[in-house]
Motif scaffolding. Structure first.
Motif, PDB file in Angstrom:
ATOM      1  N   PHE A  63      60.702  43.134  74.787  1.00 21.42           N
ATOM      2  CA  PHE A  63      60.438  43.456  76.194  1.00 21.42           C
ATOM      3  C   PHE A  63      58.979  43.819  76.462  1.00 21.42           C
ATOM      4  CE2 PHE A  63      61.887  47.815  74.943  1.00 21.42           C
ATOM      5  CZ  PHE A  63      60.873  48.586  75.480  1.00 21.42           C
ATOM      6  N   VAL A  64      58.285  44.373  75.485  1.00 21.70           N
ATOM      7  CA  VAL A  64      56.847  44.606  75.686  1.00 21.70           C
ATOM      8  C   VAL A  64      56.133  43.258  75.774  1.00 21.70           C
ATOM      9  CG1 VAL A  64      54.729  45.568  74.687  1.00 21.70           C
ATOM     10  CG2 VAL A  64      56.853  46.891  74.642  1.00 21.70           C
ATOM     11  N   GLY A  65      56.538  42.327  74.908  1.00 20.87           N
ATOM     12  CA  GLY A  65      55.963  40.984  74.974  1.00 20.87           C
ATOM     13  C   GLY A  65      56.294  40.293  76.282  1.00 20.87           C
ATOM     14  N   THR A  66      57.488  40.531  76.784  1.00 19.57           N
ATOM     15  CA  THR A  66      57.865  39.963  78.082  1.00 19.57           C
ATOM     16  C   THR A  66      56.945  40.509  79.178  1.00 19.57           C
ATOM     17  OG1 THR A  66      60.168  39.686  77.403  1.00 19.57           O
ATOM     18  CG2 THR A  66      59.731  39.775  79.767  1.00 19.57           C
ATOM     19  N   GLY A  67      56.689  41.793  79.127  1.00 20.46           N
ATOM     20  CA  GLY A  67      55.772  42.388  80.103  1.00 20.46           C
ATOM     21  C   GLY A  67      54.373  41.799  79.981  1.00 20.46           C
ATOM     22  N   ILE A  68      53.934  41.605  78.754  1.00 23.28           N
ATOM     23  CA  ILE A  68      52.605  41.022  78.541  1.00 23.28           C
ATOM     24  C   ILE A  68      52.564  39.596  79.095  1.00 23.28           C
ATOM     25  CG2 ILE A  68      51.019  40.217  76.732  1.00 23.28           C
ATOM     26  CD1 ILE A  68      52.003  42.719  75.086  1.00 23.28           C
ATOM     27  N   ALA A  70      54.387  38.379  81.522  1.00 28.89           N
ATOM     28  CA  ALA A  70      54.384  38.448  82.984  1.00 28.89           C
ATOM     29  C   ALA A  70      52.997  38.832  83.500  1.00 28.89           C
ATOM     30  CB  ALA A  70      55.437  39.444  83.462  1.00 28.89           C
ATOM     31  N   ALA A  71      52.319  39.711  82.768  1.00 27.35           N
ATOM     32  CA  ALA A  71      50.954  40.099  83.154  1.00 27.35           C
ATOM     33  C   ALA A  71      50.009  38.902  83.048  1.00 27.35           C
ATOM     34  CB  ALA A  71      50.463  41.252  82.275  1.00 27.35           C
ATOM     35  N   ILE A  72      50.169  38.138  81.989  1.00 22.02           N
ATOM     36  CA  ILE A  72      49.332  36.949  81.818  1.00 22.02           C
ATOM     37  C   ILE A  72      49.590  35.953  82.946  1.00 22.02           C
ATOM     38  CG2 ILE A  72      49.027  34.911  80.331  1.00 22.02           C
ATOM     39  CD1 ILE A  72      49.189  36.828  77.917  1.00 22.02           C
ATOM     40  N   ALA A  73      50.829  35.950  83.445  1.00 19.62           N
ATOM     41  CA  ALA A  73      51.162  35.085  84.587  1.00 19.62           C
ATOM     42  C   ALA A  73      50.632  35.653  85.904  1.00 19.62           C
ATOM     43  CB  ALA A  73      52.674  34.886  84.661  1.00 19.62           C
ATOM     44  N   GLY A  74      50.001  36.817  85.861  1.00 23.91           N
ATOM     45  CA  GLY A  74      49.376  37.366  87.052  1.00 23.91           C
ATOM     46  C   GLY A  74      50.121  38.507  87.712  1.00 23.91           C
ATOM     47  N   MET A  75      51.264  38.900  87.148  1.00 26.56           N
ATOM     48  CA  MET A  75      51.982  40.038  87.720  1.00 26.56           C
ATOM     49  C   MET A  75      51.352  41.348  87.220  1.00 26.56           C
ATOM     50  SD  MET A  75      55.942  38.709  87.558  1.00 26.56           S
ATOM     51  CE  MET A  75      56.465  39.967  88.735  1.00 26.56           C
ATOM     52  N   SER A  76      51.830  42.482  87.749  1.00 29.48           N
ATOM     53  CA  SER A  76      51.279  43.786  87.368  1.00 29.48           C
ATOM     54  C   SER A  76      52.381  44.693  86.828  1.00 29.48           C
ATOM     55  CB  SER A  76      50.615  44.447  88.576  1.00 29.48           C
ATOM     56  OG  SER A  76      49.570  43.630  89.045  1.00 29.48           O
ATOM     57  N   PRO A  77      52.905  44.379  85.659  1.00 28.72           N
ATOM     58  CA  PRO A  77      54.033  45.137  85.126  1.00 28.72           C
ATOM     59  C   PRO A  77      53.644  46.522  84.607  1.00 28.72           C
ATOM     60  CG  PRO A  77      53.414  43.371  83.622  1.00 28.72           C
ATOM     61  CD  PRO A  77      52.533  43.237  84.816  1.00 28.72           C
ATOM     62  N   ILE A  78      54.614  47.419  84.697  1.00 23.23           N
ATOM     63  CA  ILE A  78      54.492  48.724  84.045  1.00 23.23           C
ATOM     64  C   ILE A  78      55.669  48.807  83.078  1.00 23.23           C
ATOM     65  CG2 ILE A  78      54.500  51.228  84.339  1.00 23.23           C
ATOM     66  CD1 ILE A  78      53.474  50.764  87.220  1.00 23.23           C
ATOM     67  N   ILE A  97      48.472  40.188  70.897  1.00 22.12           N
ATOM     68  CA  ILE A  97      48.446  39.372  72.111  1.00 22.12           C
ATOM     69  C   ILE A  97      47.736  40.101  73.249  1.00 22.12           C
ATOM     70  CG2 ILE A  97      49.817  38.116  73.814  1.00 22.12           C
ATOM     71  CD1 ILE A  97      51.631  37.240  71.633  1.00 22.12           C
ATOM     72  N   ALA A  98      48.237  41.270  73.646  1.00 23.14           N
ATOM     73  CA  ALA A  98      47.633  41.944  74.808  1.00 23.14           C
ATOM     74  C   ALA A  98      46.143  42.193  74.590  1.00 23.14           C
ATOM     75  CB  ALA A  98      48.360  43.252  75.085  1.00 23.14           C
ATOM     76  N   ALA A  99      45.789  42.674  73.411  1.00 17.72           N
ATOM     77  CA  ALA A  99      44.396  43.073  73.180  1.00 17.72           C
ATOM     78  C   ALA A  99      43.464  41.885  72.962  1.00 17.72           C
ATOM     79  CB  ALA A  99      44.322  44.012  71.977  1.00 17.72           C
ATOM     80  N   LYS A 100      44.023  40.747  72.527  1.00 16.07           N
ATOM     81  CA  LYS A 100      43.148  39.667  72.066  1.00 16.07           C
ATOM     82  C   LYS A 100      43.203  38.393  72.899  1.00 16.07           C
ATOM     83  CE  LYS A 100      43.219  41.176  67.221  1.00 16.07           C
ATOM     84  NZ  LYS A 100      43.626  42.544  67.551  1.00 16.07           N
ATOM     85  N   ILE A 113      48.500  44.837  82.271  1.00 17.77           N
ATOM     86  CA  ILE A 113      49.752  45.563  82.037  1.00 17.77           C
ATOM     87  C   ILE A 113      49.448  47.037  81.787  1.00 17.77           C
ATOM     88  CG2 ILE A 113      49.722  45.133  79.532  1.00 17.77           C
ATOM     89  CD1 ILE A 113      52.772  44.932  79.622  1.00 17.77           C
ATOM     90  N   VAL A 114      50.334  47.912  82.256  1.00 13.11           N
ATOM     91  CA  VAL A 114      50.282  49.328  81.887  1.00 13.11           C
ATOM     92  C   VAL A 114      51.474  49.588  80.972  1.00 13.11           C
ATOM     93  CG1 VAL A 114      50.355  51.721  82.680  1.00 13.11           C
ATOM     94  CG2 VAL A 114      49.216  49.975  84.083  1.00 13.11           C
ATOM     95  N   ILE A 115      51.186  50.073  79.778  1.00  8.78           N
ATOM     96  CA  ILE A 115      52.245  50.432  78.839  1.00  8.78           C
ATOM     97  C   ILE A 115      52.296  51.954  78.775  1.00  8.78           C
ATOM     98  CG2 ILE A 115      53.068  50.282  76.457  1.00  8.78           C
ATOM     99  CD1 ILE A 115      51.511  47.619  76.237  1.00  8.78           C
ATOM    100  N   ARG A 116      53.328  52.512  79.403  1.00 10.21           N
ATOM    101  CA  ARG A 116      53.512  53.971  79.365  1.00 10.21           C
ATOM    102  C   ARG A 116      54.306  54.330  78.116  1.00 10.21           C
ATOM    103  NH1 ARG A 116      57.319  55.497  82.849  1.00 10.21           N
ATOM    104  NH2 ARG A 116      56.945  57.586  82.085  1.00 10.21           N
ATOM    105  N   THR A 117      53.893  55.398  77.452  1.00 14.40           N
ATOM    106  CA  THR A 117      54.691  55.851  76.328  1.00 14.40           C
ATOM    107  C   THR A 117      54.462  57.341  76.109  1.00 14.40           C
ATOM    108  OG1 THR A 117      55.330  55.353  74.047  1.00 14.40           O
ATOM    109  CG2 THR A 117      52.982  55.266  74.568  1.00 14.40           C
ATOM    110  N   VAL A 118      55.278  57.922  75.241  1.00 18.03           N
ATOM    111  CA  VAL A 118      55.317  59.374  75.084  1.00 18.03           C
ATOM    112  C   VAL A 118      55.013  59.726  73.638  1.00 18.03           C
ATOM    113  CG1 VAL A 118      56.700  61.442  75.406  1.00 18.03           C
ATOM    114  CG2 VAL A 118      57.083  59.441  76.869  1.00 18.03           C
ATOM    115  N   SER A 119      54.046  60.608  73.470  1.00 23.24           N
ATOM    116  CA  SER A 119      53.570  60.967  72.145  1.00 23.24           C
ATOM    117  C   SER A 119      53.918  62.409  71.817  1.00 23.24           C
ATOM    118  CB  SER A 119      52.043  60.767  72.126  1.00 23.24           C
ATOM    119  OG  SER A 119      51.533  60.877  70.829  1.00 23.24           O
ATOM    120  N   GLY A 120      53.732  62.766  70.553  1.00 21.46           N
ATOM    121  CA  GLY A 120      53.724  64.167  70.163  1.00 21.46           C
ATOM    122  C   GLY A 120      55.010  64.706  69.573  1.00 21.46           C
ATOM    123  N   GLY A 121      54.873  65.863  68.952  1.00 28.25           N
ATOM    124  CA  GLY A 121      56.001  66.531  68.306  1.00 28.25           C
ATOM    125  C   GLY A 121      56.312  67.863  68.968  1.00 28.25           C
TER     126      GLY A 121
END
Lengths: 323, 310
Positions: A63-68, A70-78, A97-100, A113-121
């Motif tokens: 699904f992250v690749g799917t978002g990428i 869609a972004a390459i197709a010009g959409m603005s996924p989060i 892919i996204a970075a390169k 694309i904006v990839i939101r995620t949660v870090s930390g312990g």
């Protein structure tokens, strides 16, 4: 000015994005019917529909690749990755892919694309669910990595992330969601690569990001009792990195301590210290030091876990060692 | 179709020559022997369809009508190349032609194809995405994640498996517990078909047309496995010690270009003279491409820092 929690500020930023761009959608595990693992997107599916608030199978690379794509197709996924630990399953898509894609295509492709995620312990979730991995991504040219420490920054940085035509890793911290701060009523954005002086001081620069910013601020209060006036710098983004703000601070205070939650060995603090050595060595009255996470897989047991994450006392002790 | 297949063949034979001369570096994965697949699959596509592929991508690029000279210049690492000299053999791109890249991490292109198809459907467009993959990719997790997502959301993706029998030097039978690969599609409720005559461009084209019709009717993805053979090694660095000549020879008799020209001649659809004229024409085009690549400048040092961010 309104008092908002970190979670409410992020929600507000997401809603703005959904309302302003019909080609923005939110995709991730349990972001819809469940409302988000940390309740950030609660109610969104009812409000914006299943076409735009999309629950996915547990398949991070897919699904992250799917978002990428869609972004390459010009959409603005989060896209939301429930925790940064799971992002390792999507690292191929993010790093390869996204970075390169832009570079390797000679500039033909953008990946907004904006990839939101949660870090930390700190939640007794043991070694696989307690990591702080944002600094790994900050080493990858082509990505941007943002680390908001409070509600006002969370909203201002999210607006910038949504508008950015590049892949942005927007890294939240699970222990910050309930924290409150003043958020301006008028529209504002915070550019990436603009560190913030969270507390002015003259004797030492404590440089931190994400949840270590409140820890550093508490350390500064402890140090006040010792007559040490600490300045606290919040990096706000790791890539791009604002070096000027902390270099200016070190020129003023002549001492530096860098604080981060990730493993100290090979961490991002090492990069900050290298920059200080290169650009402010002559201003230093002592070595630039660091306080990071202990180099162990995070244990479950509470007393052990508490030993692994920097505390205000640990930071204050490190600062005192410079005087 | 004959001309395109011959163009691919000569482009690659001459690429190999210039690899030997040191004008081309890195990995060079030749498509020689598999030309009927690229041409049979890509020739029936519309201009608004998109292609995502793997690192053995020269054949797909030329079949899509990408500029031969710019493709050759990319191999030479020149700034006039299809990716500005920054991608090389494995990473051809031409967004205007809907060619969304050669991708060099096995399986990595599959989620990308799903995302492009997701955008198509979101926008209510009826164009589709062809995602080429090799037999080695089906054992990657990304293959199964992508098949599941495409099927779950009924996305317009044609998964096009080029089964050339080997993942680098490892036979399919030594890598896949299910060597009849298209049967893996059942697991994800994806319609599939194995085209045994992958050296016959007409057979590949007809199988593709069937798949395209199914997808454009809104039925979701389709998995087409095409049986073919890689006449050369995995890359120029491959000494091919893992297969015997007696195994290779029957395949060499199934040269897709010879099969097609023989058939056209037998049916009086072309003449020896016309075939000769095509050969000459292709030779000229490749010669001009090589000259263009030789004459083109390398990227300047400042281009090191461009195209990292938009």
């Amino acid at each position: 000015m309104a008092q908002l929690t970190y979670r409410e500020a992020i929600r507000a930023g997401l809603e703005e994005a959904l309302q302003s761009n019909p080609e923005t959608f939110i995709m991730g595990e349990d972001v819809g019917a469940y409302g988000g693992s940390y309740a950030v997107t609660k109610g969104f599916m009812e409000e914006y529909g299943e076409e735009r608030i999309i629950d996915t199978p547990i398949a991070e690379s897919g699904f992250v690749g799917t978002g990428i794509g869609a972004a390459i197709a010009g959409m603005s996924p989060i896209v939301e990755i429930m925790t940064i630990n799971f992002s390792l399953l999507a690292m191929d898509q993010i790093v390869h892919i996204a970075a390169k894609a832009r570079y390797m295509s000679g500039g033909q492709i953008s990946v907004p694309i904006v990839i939101r995620t949660v870090s930390g312990g700190g939640n007794m979730l043991a070694a696989t669910h307690s990591q702080s991995l944002e600094a790994w991504y900050a080493r990858v040219p082509g990505l941007k990595v943002v680390t908001p420490s409070n509600a006002a920054d969370a909203l201002g940085l999210l607006r910038t992330a949504v508008a950015d035509p590049n892949p942005v890793m927007y890294v939240e911290h699970s222990l910050l969601y309930g924290s409150r701060s003043e958020v301006p009523d008028e529209h504002y954005t915070i550019p990436f690569g603009s560190a913030r002086v969270a507390r002015g001081g003259t004797d030492v620069s404590i440089i931190a990001y994400l949840r270590m910013v409140p820890v550093a601020l508490q350390a500064a209060e402890l140090l006040e009792e010792d007559g040490i006036d600490a300045e606290v710098i919040d990096l706000r983004s790791l890539l791009p990195l604002d070096t000027q703000t902390f270099i200016d601070s070190v020129h003023k205070t002549n001492r530096a301590v860098v604080v981060e939650e990730t493993w100290e060995f090979g961490g991002f603090a090492g990069e900050i210290i290298a920059q200080i050595n290169e650009k402010a060595f002559d201003s230093l009255d002592g070595p630039a030091l660091r306080v990071g996470g202990v180099n162990v897989p995070t244990p479950y047991s509470r007393p052990l876990e508490l030993l692994t994450i920097p505390t205000p006392e640990m930071v204050a002790d490190k600062v005192r060692s410079l005087f | 179709m004959l001309r395109t297949m011959k163009l691919i063949r000569r482009f690659e034979e001459r690429s190999a020559e210039h690899y030997g001369r040191g004008n081309i570096g890195g990995f060079l994965h030749l498509y020689i022997g598999e030309e009927a697949v690229a041409v049979g699959v890509i020739s029936p596509l519309r201009d608004d369809d998109k292609i995502v592929t793997h690192y053995r991508d020269h054949g797909h690029a030329l079949a899509r009508g990408m500029d031969t000279a710019a493709c050759m210049a990319e191999l030479f690492g020149k700034s006039t190349g299809v990716s500005g000299g920054k991608g090389g053999s494995m990473h051809f791109f031409d967004v205007e032609k809907g060619f969304m890249g050669g991708h060099a991490i096995v399986g990595g292109q599959l989620p990308l194809a799903v995302g492009l198809a997701f955008a198509n459907r979101y926008r209510g467009e009826d164009s589709l995405v062809v995602c080429f993959l090799g037999d080695g990719a089906v054992n990657e997790g990304e293959f199964h994640e992508s098949m599941n997502l495409a099927s779950l959301w009924k996305l317009p993706v044609l998964f096009l498996l080029e089964n050339n029998g080997f993942g680098m030097g490892t036979r399919v039978e030594r890598a896949s517990a299910q060597p009849i690969i298209h049967r893996l599609a059942d697991r994800h409720n994806v319609r599939s078909h194995r085209e045994e005559n992958g050296q016959d461009v007409f057979a590949v084209r007809q199988a593709t047309l069937d798949a395209i019709e199914y997808i454009r009717d809104g039925n979701g993805p389709y998995f087409l496995e095409v049986m073919t053979y890689r006449f050369r090694g995995h890359s120029m660095a491959d000494p091919i010690e893992y297969r015997q000549q007696h195994e290779v020879e029957p395949w060499l008799d199934l040269d897709p270009i010879k099969l097609l020209s023989d058939r056209l001649l037998e049916n009086n659809l072309t003449t020896e003279d016309e075939v000769g004229a095509i050969d000459e024409d292709v030779e000229n085009e490749v010669n001009e491409a090589i000259q263009f690549a030789l004459d083109s400048p390398f990227p300047t040092p400042d281009e090191l820092y461009t195209d990292i961010y938009a």
